[in-house]
Design a protein around this motif. Structure first.
Motif, PDB file in Angstrom:
ATOM      1  N   ASP A  98       0.799  -1.222   0.000  1.00 36.22           N
ATOM      2  CA  ASP A  98       0.000   0.000   0.000  1.00 36.22           C
ATOM      3  C   ASP A  98       0.838   1.282   0.000  1.00 36.22           C
ATOM      4  O   ASP A  98       0.304   2.376  -0.168  1.00 36.22           O
ATOM      5  CB  ASP A  98      -0.929   0.037   1.227  1.00 36.22           C
ATOM      6  CG  ASP A  98      -1.954  -1.081   1.190  1.00 36.22           C
ATOM      7  OD1 ASP A  98      -2.286  -1.521   0.078  1.00 36.22           O
ATOM      8  OD2 ASP A  98      -2.401  -1.503   2.264  1.00 36.22           O
ATOM      9  N   VAL A  99       2.147   1.141   0.270  1.00 37.28           N
ATOM     10  CA  VAL A  99       3.007   2.320   0.293  1.00 37.28           C
ATOM     11  C   VAL A  99       2.987   2.960  -1.098  1.00 37.28           C
ATOM     12  O   VAL A  99       3.059   2.275  -2.112  1.00 37.28           O
ATOM     13  CB  VAL A  99       4.446   1.941   0.702  1.00 37.28           C
ATOM     14  CG1 VAL A  99       5.399   3.104   0.497  1.00 37.28           C
ATOM     15  CG2 VAL A  99       4.469   1.482   2.149  1.00 37.28           C
ATOM     16  N   ILE A 100       2.832   4.293  -1.116  1.00 34.61           N
ATOM     17  CA  ILE A 100       2.760   5.008  -2.388  1.00 34.61           C
ATOM     18  C   ILE A 100       4.171   5.453  -2.779  1.00 34.61           C
ATOM     19  O   ILE A 100       4.864   6.088  -1.975  1.00 34.61           O
ATOM     20  CB  ILE A 100       1.832   6.244  -2.270  1.00 34.61           C
ATOM     21  CG1 ILE A 100       0.428   5.796  -1.829  1.00 34.61           C
ATOM     22  CG2 ILE A 100       1.779   7.029  -3.585  1.00 34.61           C
ATOM     23  CD1 ILE A 100      -0.455   6.937  -1.344  1.00 34.61           C
ATOM     24  N   LEU A 108       5.746   7.164   0.303  1.00 34.37           N
ATOM     25  CA  LEU A 108       4.786   7.894   1.128  1.00 34.37           C
ATOM     26  C   LEU A 108       3.892   6.904   1.856  1.00 34.37           C
ATOM     27  O   LEU A 108       3.410   5.941   1.272  1.00 34.37           O
ATOM     28  CB  LEU A 108       3.914   8.806   0.253  1.00 34.37           C
ATOM     29  CG  LEU A 108       4.643   9.745  -0.714  1.00 34.37           C
ATOM     30  CD1 LEU A 108       3.622  10.583  -1.475  1.00 34.37           C
ATOM     31  CD2 LEU A 108       5.614  10.638   0.040  1.00 34.37           C
ATOM     32  N   SER A 109       3.667   7.163   3.145  1.00 35.85           N
ATOM     33  CA  SER A 109       2.807   6.299   3.940  1.00 35.85           C
ATOM     34  C   SER A 109       1.379   6.839   3.925  1.00 35.85           C
ATOM     35  O   SER A 109       1.129   7.955   4.361  1.00 35.85           O
ATOM     36  CB  SER A 109       3.341   6.248   5.362  1.00 35.85           C
ATOM     37  OG  SER A 109       2.300   5.904   6.237  1.00 35.85           O
ATOM     38  N   PRO A 110       0.413   6.059   3.410  1.00 35.29           N
ATOM     39  CA  PRO A 110      -0.972   6.533   3.372  1.00 35.29           C
ATOM     40  C   PRO A 110      -1.472   6.933   4.762  1.00 35.29           C
ATOM     41  O   PRO A 110      -2.194   7.919   4.902  1.00 35.29           O
ATOM     42  CB  PRO A 110      -1.754   5.325   2.848  1.00 35.29           C
ATOM     43  CG  PRO A 110      -0.752   4.471   2.166  1.00 35.29           C
ATOM     44  CD  PRO A 110       0.551   4.710   2.856  1.00 35.29           C
ATOM     45  N   GLY A 111      -1.079   6.181   5.771  1.00 36.26           N
ATOM     46  CA  GLY A 111      -1.572   6.423   7.136  1.00 36.26           C
ATOM     47  C   GLY A 111      -1.252   7.817   7.650  1.00 36.26           C
ATOM     48  O   GLY A 111      -2.088   8.450   8.306  1.00 36.26           O
ATOM     49  N   GLU A 112      -0.043   8.291   7.372  1.00 37.12           N
ATOM     50  CA  GLU A 112       0.352   9.629   7.840  1.00 37.12           C
ATOM     51  C   GLU A 112      -0.545  10.710   7.253  1.00 37.12           C
ATOM     52  O   GLU A 112      -0.932  11.657   7.939  1.00 37.12           O
ATOM     53  CB  GLU A 112       1.788   9.929   7.404  1.00 37.12           C
ATOM     54  CG  GLU A 112       2.840   9.371   8.309  1.00 37.12           C
ATOM     55  CD  GLU A 112       4.243   9.778   7.863  1.00 37.12           C
ATOM     56  OE1 GLU A 112       5.169   9.374   8.544  1.00 37.12           O
ATOM     57  OE2 GLU A 112       4.388  10.492   6.834  1.00 37.12           O
ATOM     58  N   ASP A 165     -14.159  10.253   7.864  1.00 33.87           N
ATOM     59  CA  ASP A 165     -13.297   9.125   7.523  1.00 33.87           C
ATOM     60  C   ASP A 165     -12.481   9.494   6.284  1.00 33.87           C
ATOM     61  O   ASP A 165     -12.921  10.308   5.464  1.00 33.87           O
ATOM     62  CB  ASP A 165     -14.155   7.880   7.257  1.00 33.87           C
ATOM     63  CG  ASP A 165     -13.386   6.588   7.520  1.00 33.87           C
ATOM     64  OD1 ASP A 165     -12.170   6.666   7.796  1.00 33.87           O
ATOM     65  OD2 ASP A 165     -13.998   5.509   7.451  1.00 33.87           O
ATOM     66  N   ALA A 166     -11.286   8.898   6.184  1.00 29.49           N
ATOM     67  CA  ALA A 166     -10.419   9.214   5.047  1.00 29.49           C
ATOM     68  C   ALA A 166      -9.580   8.005   4.682  1.00 29.49           C
ATOM     69  O   ALA A 166      -9.134   7.261   5.556  1.00 29.49           O
ATOM     70  CB  ALA A 166      -9.510  10.388   5.399  1.00 29.49           C
ATOM     71  N   ALA A 167      -9.390   7.797   3.383  1.00 31.46           N
ATOM     72  CA  ALA A 167      -8.487   6.741   2.900  1.00 31.46           C
ATOM     73  C   ALA A 167      -7.626   7.323   1.800  1.00 31.46           C
ATOM     74  O   ALA A 167      -8.130   7.997   0.895  1.00 31.46           O
ATOM     75  CB  ALA A 167      -9.283   5.559   2.370  1.00 31.46           C
ATOM     76  N   VAL A 168      -6.316   7.080   1.896  1.00 30.72           N
ATOM     77  CA  VAL A 168      -5.388   7.606   0.892  1.00 30.72           C
ATOM     78  C   VAL A 168      -4.755   6.427   0.157  1.00 30.72           C
ATOM     79  O   VAL A 168      -4.297   5.471   0.787  1.00 30.72           O
ATOM     80  CB  VAL A 168      -4.310   8.483   1.572  1.00 30.72           C
ATOM     81  CG1 VAL A 168      -3.183   8.801   0.599  1.00 30.72           C
ATOM     82  CG2 VAL A 168      -4.939   9.763   2.116  1.00 30.72           C
ATOM     83  N   VAL A 169      -4.773   6.489  -1.166  1.00 31.25           N
ATOM     84  CA  VAL A 169      -4.179   5.417  -1.983  1.00 31.25           C
ATOM     85  C   VAL A 169      -3.364   6.024  -3.113  1.00 31.25           C
ATOM     86  O   VAL A 169      -3.480   7.225  -3.402  1.00 31.25           O
ATOM     87  CB  VAL A 169      -5.267   4.487  -2.590  1.00 31.25           C
ATOM     88  CG1 VAL A 169      -6.038   3.762  -1.517  1.00 31.25           C
ATOM     89  CG2 VAL A 169      -6.213   5.286  -3.490  1.00 31.25           C
ATOM     90  N   GLY A 170      -2.534   5.197  -3.727  1.00 28.88           N
ATOM     91  CA  GLY A 170      -1.781   5.629  -4.895  1.00 28.88           C
ATOM     92  C   GLY A 170      -2.589   5.388  -6.161  1.00 28.88           C
ATOM     93  O   GLY A 170      -3.294   4.394  -6.267  1.00 28.88           O
ATOM     94  N   ARG A 173      -8.487  -1.320   0.618  1.00 29.23           N
ATOM     95  CA  ARG A 173      -7.805  -0.317  -0.203  1.00 29.23           C
ATOM     96  C   ARG A 173      -7.903  -0.617  -1.696  1.00 29.23           C
ATOM     97  O   ARG A 173      -7.915   0.284  -2.518  1.00 29.23           O
ATOM     98  CB  ARG A 173      -6.330  -0.207   0.196  1.00 29.23           C
ATOM     99  CG  ARG A 173      -6.154   0.485   1.512  1.00 29.23           C
ATOM    100  CD  ARG A 173      -4.698   0.679   1.875  1.00 29.23           C
ATOM    101  NE  ARG A 173      -4.645   1.132   3.258  1.00 29.23           N
ATOM    102  CZ  ARG A 173      -4.746   2.414   3.615  1.00 29.23           C
ATOM    103  NH1 ARG A 173      -4.827   3.349   2.698  1.00 29.23           N
ATOM    104  NH2 ARG A 173      -4.752   2.757   4.882  1.00 29.23           N
ATOM    105  N   ARG A 174      -7.948  -1.901  -1.992  1.00 26.33           N
ATOM    106  CA  ARG A 174      -8.071  -2.297  -3.393  1.00 26.33           C
ATOM    107  C   ARG A 174      -9.342  -1.692  -3.994  1.00 26.33           C
ATOM    108  O   ARG A 174      -9.344  -1.182  -5.112  1.00 26.33           O
ATOM    109  CB  ARG A 174      -8.120  -3.838  -3.451  1.00 26.33           C
ATOM    110  CG  ARG A 174      -8.299  -4.454  -4.792  1.00 26.33           C
ATOM    111  CD  ARG A 174      -8.328  -5.984  -4.657  1.00 26.33           C
ATOM    112  NE  ARG A 174      -9.185  -6.422  -3.543  1.00 26.33           N
ATOM    113  CZ  ARG A 174     -10.509  -6.591  -3.633  1.00 26.33           C
ATOM    114  NH1 ARG A 174     -11.135  -6.363  -4.768  1.00 26.33           N
ATOM    115  NH2 ARG A 174     -11.214  -6.987  -2.589  1.00 26.33           N
ATOM    116  N   VAL A 175     -10.431  -1.722  -3.203  1.00 26.86           N
ATOM    117  CA  VAL A 175     -11.707  -1.165  -3.671  1.00 26.86           C
ATOM    118  C   VAL A 175     -11.602   0.362  -3.782  1.00 26.86           C
ATOM    119  O   VAL A 175     -12.070   0.953  -4.757  1.00 26.86           O
ATOM    120  CB  VAL A 175     -12.850  -1.575  -2.714  1.00 26.86           C
ATOM    121  CG1 VAL A 175     -14.165  -0.948  -3.144  1.00 26.86           C
ATOM    122  CG2 VAL A 175     -12.969  -3.103  -2.655  1.00 26.86           C
TER     123      VAL A 175
END
Lengths: 100, 504
Positions: free
Chosen positions: B400-402, B409-413, B426-431, B491-493
């Motif tokens: 999941d690291v971008i 980049l760490s999505p969690g940060e 709520d928030a989700a960060v993906v590449g 995260r895939r979704v």
């Protein structure tokens, strides 16, 4: 005898039972109350040697001074556990935060 | 070595104490009753000719009975996810036959006729009069026998069955729990599903410590708060989404008003800083513990304890304060290393993949063997780093690291910063694919009800707090984010959603 990790052994002189948590590489003479520990309790119990009458408590762990042997008491008894004639020491366990 | 020995010891030390209570119907079992019932069900299991026991049901007092009677009989215990469809369950059952299946009445009717399945309803399994009077013969003490097979929630391909042997689970308990350490008034509220490794660990550690388990089969924040109050619960384990829902349900309140609740541990995913800080304010007298672990490691491998939570939260030193977002330090007997792509061991604060080694680490899947290396190290596929003092920081799954322009980049940060915005629920960060940078940062946002915020405002918010490479180039709003039933973000979704821009 050669001890195996996970094996359960019984006293031949009292109610005590232990499980081997950590086994030393070489053979060791494991006794309870001064008499050999066995896989199947004998029909007739022997007597506890007065020098080995310190008792073991359920849930406590006992180790040799070098830490090569560690056992867990799974049933309390009046005899003390010894390896090659030396009584084991009760291990201090550190209290950890509850995790689950 | 056998997990049954843990119950035998508890049953010898405090037979009359209540071991499990199902909060949905009030049924309960004492340690003595559970031990005796396990011996009789073990006789039934041996008579059935099965070589696995499959449990396909919501949590009840049958859950611990299934685990312990399987261990007594010498059959691997296989808890299955009851949210799966019948075809999915049939595919999993086919991998564990011949099996003794315990399930609800409806599924018993639909699945009971399958080949090589001896099926019983939960009601039948719990009814003493339908099982032999005598206990089965002694259980095996072979530490290498399989105690539990757990199907992992693989996001791609067929689920893998993680193998947990008796020595893994017993080592975990002996290494982390003091026998009879709980007093009679203590009660643990267990709301994680029975097919999650935390559900297995909760049963074993509660039994060994002598702590009563209060079961909550179906989680909602309101039900959890209600049962915690009614049963005077003293400790609980939660996955991050559960704690987030509880904090939300207490919105506007000054405290949660659960004076008996001495400790809460959480794990199973990354806890947003905003949620844990709010929770600590709502539960001022409660000790918080963060536990990180995996199915393949028999549950917890690192712990951030209550004192460390308080020290971090009240520290002026940013390096110490940051530890509130860490997973803590390894349990005794557990070793952790951070390695790069080439397998080289990295130094403090360098990001890489987390490797773990220890007696409780299985790292084995049925039919695939061990994935540990020759020295026993298990690659977790989780990304992270350790600071100078050995505190572990999780960065999410390694996949999941971008990687943006060569920078990791760490999505969690970035999610943590977005969640601090007052209008973000709520928030989700993906590449996402990006021609110039290889990968770009994209954010899926759920706004709080009645609040409005724009993508541009959130980009400004991140820009004011982080390096510009972290600013999401795309921000899309949704009504809900996709989670699986144990609170794991899919995260895939999210990646699919953000690749096609189908936001609300």
């Amino acid at each position: 005898m050669q001890l195996k990790t996970g094996a359960r052994l019984k006293s031949s002189v009292c109610d005590g039972e232990i499980m081997v948590v950590k086994a030393p590489a070489g053979p060791v003479e494991l006794t309870c109350g001064g008499a050999p520990m066995v896989e199947t309790a004998p029909a007739e119990r022997g007597t506890i040697h007065p020098d080995h009458a310190v008792g073991i408590r359920i849930g406590k762990r006992y180790i040799t001074e070098d830490g090569e042997l560690e056992v867990l008491c799974v049933k309390a008894g009046d005899g003390g556990i010894a390896a090659n004639g030396q009584l084991l020491l009760q291990k201090d366990t550190r209290q950890l935060p509850k995790t689950d | 070595m056998n997990v049954m020995m843990l119950l035998e010891m508890a049953s010898a030390a405090f037979p009359e104490r209540v071991a499990f209570t199902d909060s949905s119907d009030g049924s309960s079992l004492t340690y003595g009753q559970l031990f005796s019932a396990a011996g009789r069900r073990a006789a039934s299991l041996r008579q059935s000719g099965a070589n696995r026991m499959a449990m396909l049901d919501v949590t009840s007092v049958a859950t611990p009975l299934g685990l312990f009677s399987s261990a007594w009989a010498g059959l691997p215990y296989v808890p299955l996810n009851y949210r799966l469809t019948d075809p999915e369950i049939e595919a999993l059952l086919a991998r564990v036959t011949p099996a003794y299946l315990v399930t609800d009445a409806a599924r018993h009717g639909r699945l009971g006729g399958l080949a090589d399945i001896a099926a019983a309803t939960r009601h039948h399994f719990l009814d003493d009069t339908l099982h032999p009077e005598d206990h089965a013969d002694e259980w095996s003490m072979d530490p290498d026998e399989i105690a539990v097979l757990l199907f992992t929630s693989g996001t791609t391909g067929a689920p893998k069955a993680a193998v947990l042997r008796h020595r893994h689970l017993v080592s975990y308990i002996l290494g982390s729990v003091e026998f009879a350490g709980a007093d009679e008034a203590e009660a643990a509220l267990v709301s994680v599903p029975p097919y999650h490794v935390a559900g297995i660990a909760a049963i074993l550690s509660s039994v060994y410590s002598g702590r009563r388990v209060v079961q909550l089969p179906s989680f909602s924040a309101e039900a959890w708060l209600d049962v915690a109050r009614r049963e005077r619960v003293t400790s609980a384990f939660l996955v991050p989404t559960m704690l987030a829902r509880i904090v939300e349900a207490l919105e506007g309140r000054r405290t949660a008003d659960l004076p008996a609740l001495a400790s809460v541990s959480y794990g199973g995913g990354r806890m947003p800083l905003s949620v844990i800080e709010r929770a600590m304010a709502l539960f001022p007298d409660t000790d918080f513990t963060n536990a990180y672990g995996l199915t393949e490691t028999s549950s917890t491998i690192t712990v951030l304890g209550p004192e460390e939570h308080r020290a971090a939260a009240s520290s002026a030193d940013p390096a110490v304060r940051r530890r509130l977002a860490s997973a803590g330090v390894p349990l005794p007997g557990v070793e952790i290393q951070i390695r790069d792509d080439m397998g080289r061991v990295l130094g403090p604060n360098e990001r890489g993949e987390i490797y773990v080694r220890g007696e409780q680490v299985s790292g084995e899947y049925e039919g695939r063997g061990r994935v540990t290396d020759t020295e026993g190290w298990f690659p977790t596929r989780d990304a992270g780093s350790m600071d100078e003092s050995g505190y572990l920081f999780l960065e999410g799954r390694a996949d999941d690291v971008i990687v943006r322009g060569g920078e990791n980049l760490s999505p969690g940060e970035i999610e943590d910063v977005l969640l601090e915005h007052p209008a973000v629920r709520d928030a989700a960060v993906v590449g996402i694919p990006d021609e110039q940078w290889g990968e770009g940062v994209a954010a899926a946002i759920v706004a709080k009800p009645g609040q409005s915020v724009t993508g541009g405002e959130l980009q400004e918010w991140v820009k004011a707090r982080m390096r510009s490479s972290r600013v999401p180039q795309r921000v899309v709003f949704f009504d809900e984010l996709p989670y699986n039933e144990t609170g794991k973000l899919l995260r895939r979704v999210v990646r699919e959603w953000l690749g096609t821009d189908q936001g609300a």
